[in-house]
Design a protein around this motif. Structure first.
Motif, PDB file in Angstrom:
ATOM      1  N   UNK A   1       0.822  -1.217   0.000  1.00 37.95           N
ATOM      2  CA  UNK A   1       0.000   0.000   0.000  1.00 37.95           C
ATOM      3  C   UNK A   1       0.856   1.268   0.000  1.00 37.95           C
ATOM      4  N   UNK A   2       1.832   1.317  -0.882  1.00 42.34           N
ATOM      5  CA  UNK A   2       2.649   2.503  -1.130  1.00 42.34           C
ATOM      6  C   UNK A   2       3.472   2.994   0.064  1.00 42.34           C
ATOM      7  N   UNK A   3       3.771   2.127   1.027  1.00 45.77           N
ATOM      8  CA  UNK A   3       4.648   2.524   2.122  1.00 45.77           C
ATOM      9  C   UNK A   3       6.064   2.088   1.769  1.00 45.77           C
ATOM     10  N   UNK A   4       7.009   3.014   1.868  1.00 51.04           N
ATOM     11  CA  UNK A   4       8.395   2.658   1.593  1.00 51.04           C
ATOM     12  C   UNK A   4       9.043   2.224   2.897  1.00 51.04           C
ATOM     13  N   UNK A   5       9.803   1.127   2.846  1.00 51.68           N
ATOM     14  CA  UNK A   5      10.492   0.704   4.053  1.00 51.68           C
ATOM     15  C   UNK A   5      11.971   0.444   3.751  1.00 51.68           C
ATOM     16  N   UNK A   6      12.789   0.631   4.779  1.00 48.04           N
ATOM     17  CA  UNK A   6      14.237   0.381   4.727  1.00 48.04           C
ATOM     18  C   UNK A   6      14.943   0.971   3.506  1.00 48.04           C
ATOM     19  N   UNK A   7      15.550   0.122   2.660  1.00 45.88           N
ATOM     20  CA  UNK A   7      16.386   0.606   1.555  1.00 45.88           C
ATOM     21  C   UNK A   7      15.607   1.357   0.474  1.00 45.88           C
ATOM     22  N   UNK A   8      14.283   1.248   0.482  1.00 47.70           N
ATOM     23  CA  UNK A   8      13.490   1.925  -0.557  1.00 47.70           C
ATOM     24  C   UNK A   8      13.421   3.435  -0.329  1.00 47.70           C
ATOM     25  N   UNK A   9      13.739   3.894   0.861  1.00 48.43           N
ATOM     26  CA  UNK A   9      13.675   5.315   1.179  1.00 48.43           C
ATOM     27  C   UNK A   9      14.891   6.002   0.549  1.00 48.43           C
ATOM     28  N   UNK A  10      14.669   6.863  -0.446  1.00 49.80           N
ATOM     29  CA  UNK A  10      15.755   7.442  -1.230  1.00 49.80           C
ATOM     30  C   UNK A  10      15.842   8.964  -1.114  1.00 49.80           C
ATOM     31  N   UNK A  11      15.266   9.535  -0.047  1.00 51.83           N
ATOM     32  CA  UNK A  11      15.299  10.990   0.112  1.00 51.83           C
ATOM     33  C   UNK A  11      16.659  11.443   0.641  1.00 51.83           C
ATOM     34  N   UNK A  12      17.007  12.734   0.431  1.00 49.64           N
ATOM     35  CA  UNK A  12      18.281  13.273   0.930  1.00 49.64           C
ATOM     36  C   UNK A  12      18.304  13.262   2.454  1.00 49.64           C
TER      37      UNK A  12
ATOM     38  N   UNK B   1      15.512  12.828   6.092  1.00 49.96           N
ATOM     39  CA  UNK B   1      14.187  12.465   6.608  1.00 49.96           C
ATOM     40  C   UNK B   1      14.085  12.868   8.078  1.00 49.96           C
ATOM     41  N   UNK B   2      12.851  13.140   8.504  1.00 53.74           N
ATOM     42  CA  UNK B   2      12.590  13.411   9.929  1.00 53.74           C
ATOM     43  C   UNK B   2      12.298  12.048  10.547  1.00 53.74           C
ATOM     44  N   UNK B   3      12.953  11.731  11.628  1.00 53.90           N
ATOM     45  CA  UNK B   3      12.829  10.397  12.204  1.00 53.90           C
ATOM     46  C   UNK B   3      12.110  10.439  13.550  1.00 53.90           C
TER      47      UNK B   3
ATOM     48  N   UNK C   1      10.169   2.900   8.435  1.00 56.66           N
ATOM     49  CA  UNK C   1       8.999   2.996   7.561  1.00 56.66           C
ATOM     50  C   UNK C   1       8.688   4.458   7.285  1.00 56.66           C
ATOM     51  N   UNK C   2       8.527   4.803   5.999  1.00 56.04           N
ATOM     52  CA  UNK C   2       8.167   6.183   5.640  1.00 56.04           C
ATOM     53  C   UNK C   2       6.658   6.313   5.816  1.00 56.04           C
ATOM     54  N   UNK C   3       6.228   7.080   6.836  1.00 58.07           N
ATOM     55  CA  UNK C   3       4.790   7.170   7.146  1.00 58.07           C
ATOM     56  C   UNK C   3       4.137   8.415   6.564  1.00 58.07           C
TER      57      UNK C   3
ATOM     58  N   UNK D   1      10.267  14.260   4.421  1.00 57.77           N
ATOM     59  CA  UNK D   1       9.384  13.114   4.685  1.00 57.77           C
ATOM     60  C   UNK D   1       9.594  12.562   6.100  1.00 57.77           C
ATOM     61  N   UNK D   2       8.526  12.056   6.701  1.00 56.41           N
ATOM     62  CA  UNK D   2       8.608  11.545   8.067  1.00 56.41           C
ATOM     63  C   UNK D   2       8.746  10.020   8.039  1.00 56.41           C
ATOM     64  N   UNK D   3       9.759   9.510   8.726  1.00 57.65           N
ATOM     65  CA  UNK D   3       9.966   8.070   8.838  1.00 57.65           C
ATOM     66  C   UNK D   3       9.888   7.682  10.305  1.00 57.65           C
ATOM     67  N   UNK D   4       9.429   6.446  10.543  1.00 60.33           N
ATOM     68  CA  UNK D   4       9.291   5.986  11.916  1.00 60.33           C
ATOM     69  C   UNK D   4      10.052   4.681  12.077  1.00 60.33           C
ATOM     70  N   UNK D   5      10.749   4.557  13.202  1.00 60.00           N
ATOM     71  CA  UNK D   5      11.433   3.308  13.507  1.00 60.00           C
ATOM     72  C   UNK D   5      10.419   2.424  14.208  1.00 60.00           C
ATOM     73  N   UNK D   6      10.009   1.335  13.516  1.00 62.15           N
ATOM     74  CA  UNK D   6       8.918   0.515  14.028  1.00 62.15           C
ATOM     75  C   UNK D   6       8.991  -0.881  13.402  1.00 62.15           C
ATOM     76  N   UNK D   7       8.439  -1.888  14.094  1.00 54.37           N
ATOM     77  CA  UNK D   7       8.357  -3.231  13.521  1.00 54.37           C
ATOM     78  C   UNK D   7       7.297  -3.180  12.421  1.00 54.37           C
ATOM     79  N   UNK D   8       7.709  -3.429  11.177  1.00 56.68           N
ATOM     80  CA  UNK D   8       6.821  -3.225  10.028  1.00 56.68           C
ATOM     81  C   UNK D   8       5.575  -4.099  10.079  1.00 56.68           C
ATOM     82  N   UNK D   9       5.737  -5.369  10.442  1.00 56.16           N
ATOM     83  CA  UNK D   9       4.588  -6.280  10.510  1.00 56.16           C
ATOM     84  C   UNK D   9       3.544  -5.784  11.500  1.00 56.16           C
ATOM     85  N   UNK D  10       4.024  -5.361  12.676  1.00 54.12           N
ATOM     86  CA  UNK D  10       3.139  -4.859  13.724  1.00 54.12           C
ATOM     87  C   UNK D  10       2.449  -3.568  13.268  1.00 54.12           C
ATOM     88  N   UNK D  11       3.242  -2.676  12.631  1.00 55.80           N
ATOM     89  CA  UNK D  11       2.728  -1.400  12.137  1.00 55.80           C
ATOM     90  C   UNK D  11       1.615  -1.637  11.117  1.00 55.80           C
ATOM     91  N   UNK D  12       1.850  -2.575  10.185  1.00 54.73           N
ATOM     92  CA  UNK D  12       0.875  -2.900   9.134  1.00 54.73           C
ATOM     93  C   UNK D  12      -0.409  -3.433   9.760  1.00 54.73           C
TER      94      UNK D  12
END
Length: 173
Positions: A7-18, A20-22, A50-52, A59-70
């Motif tokens: 559902x269009x959420x970028x995670x880990x290596x897919x985040x390609x911004x210069x 990010x706010x974490x 995860x880029x939320x 862009x805002x990214x969050x450090x979170x367990x992806x499975x749990x977040x989903x």
């Protein structure tokens, strides 16, 4: 911790911004940094980045367990769907030479529909010679709306469409 898009959420290596706010695991702001630094923090915690909010600047990214977040997100969506009410349109058909008792029966049916929160479409159908006297029959729709004036308002005024005249009633807010 492989990268994949759901559902269009970028995670880990897919985040390609210069930069990010974490946001940390417990919701505290960790500031603005490069995605590499943020990835290091996420890996140290043993979870994903995860880029939320991709549209925010930066862009805002969050450090979170992806499975749990989903899982949490799907649960929230389900809850929201459960709470929303879909408004249905119920149709009531009348003819120009309807009797008073029949009209009252139809009015009671409409009262029940409106009570449930549905919109009601009242259709006055004309056949054959009745077409010549359309304008004389408008009073039937007016009487119908007047009988329900205590609980409903005219959403769309009576309008002629082909061989019928329609009017919409909705619940008073």
């Amino acid at each position: 911790m492989e990268g994949r898009i759901i559902s269009e959420l970028f995670i880990n290596e897919q985040i390609r911004d210069k930069e990010v706010r974490v946001i940390g695991e417990d919701g505290e702001q960790l500031g603005i940094m490069s995605p590499k630094e943020a990835m290091k923090l996420a890996e140290e915690a043993g979870v994903d980045l995860v880029k939320i909010a991709p549209t925010a600047k930066p862009p805002v990214c969050k450090i979170v367990d992806y499975g749990k977040f989903k899982y949490e997100q799907t649960r929230k969506e389900k809850e929201a769907r459960k709470k929303q009410k879909t408004v249905e349109i119920k149709e009531i058909r009348l003819s120009p030479n309807i009797d008073t008792n029949d009209l009252n029966t139809k009015i009671n049916a409409a009262r029940k529909f409106i009570g449930k929160g549905d919109r009601v479409k009242i259709t006055l159908r004309f056949r054959g010679r009745e077409m010549a006297h359309m304008n004389n029959s408008k009073h039937i729709l007016d009487d119908f709306a007047e009988a329900l004036a205590d609980i409903a308002v005219v959403d769309k005024a009576p309008k002629v469409e082909g061989r019928s005249m329609t009017m919409f009633l909705a619940e008073k807010r």
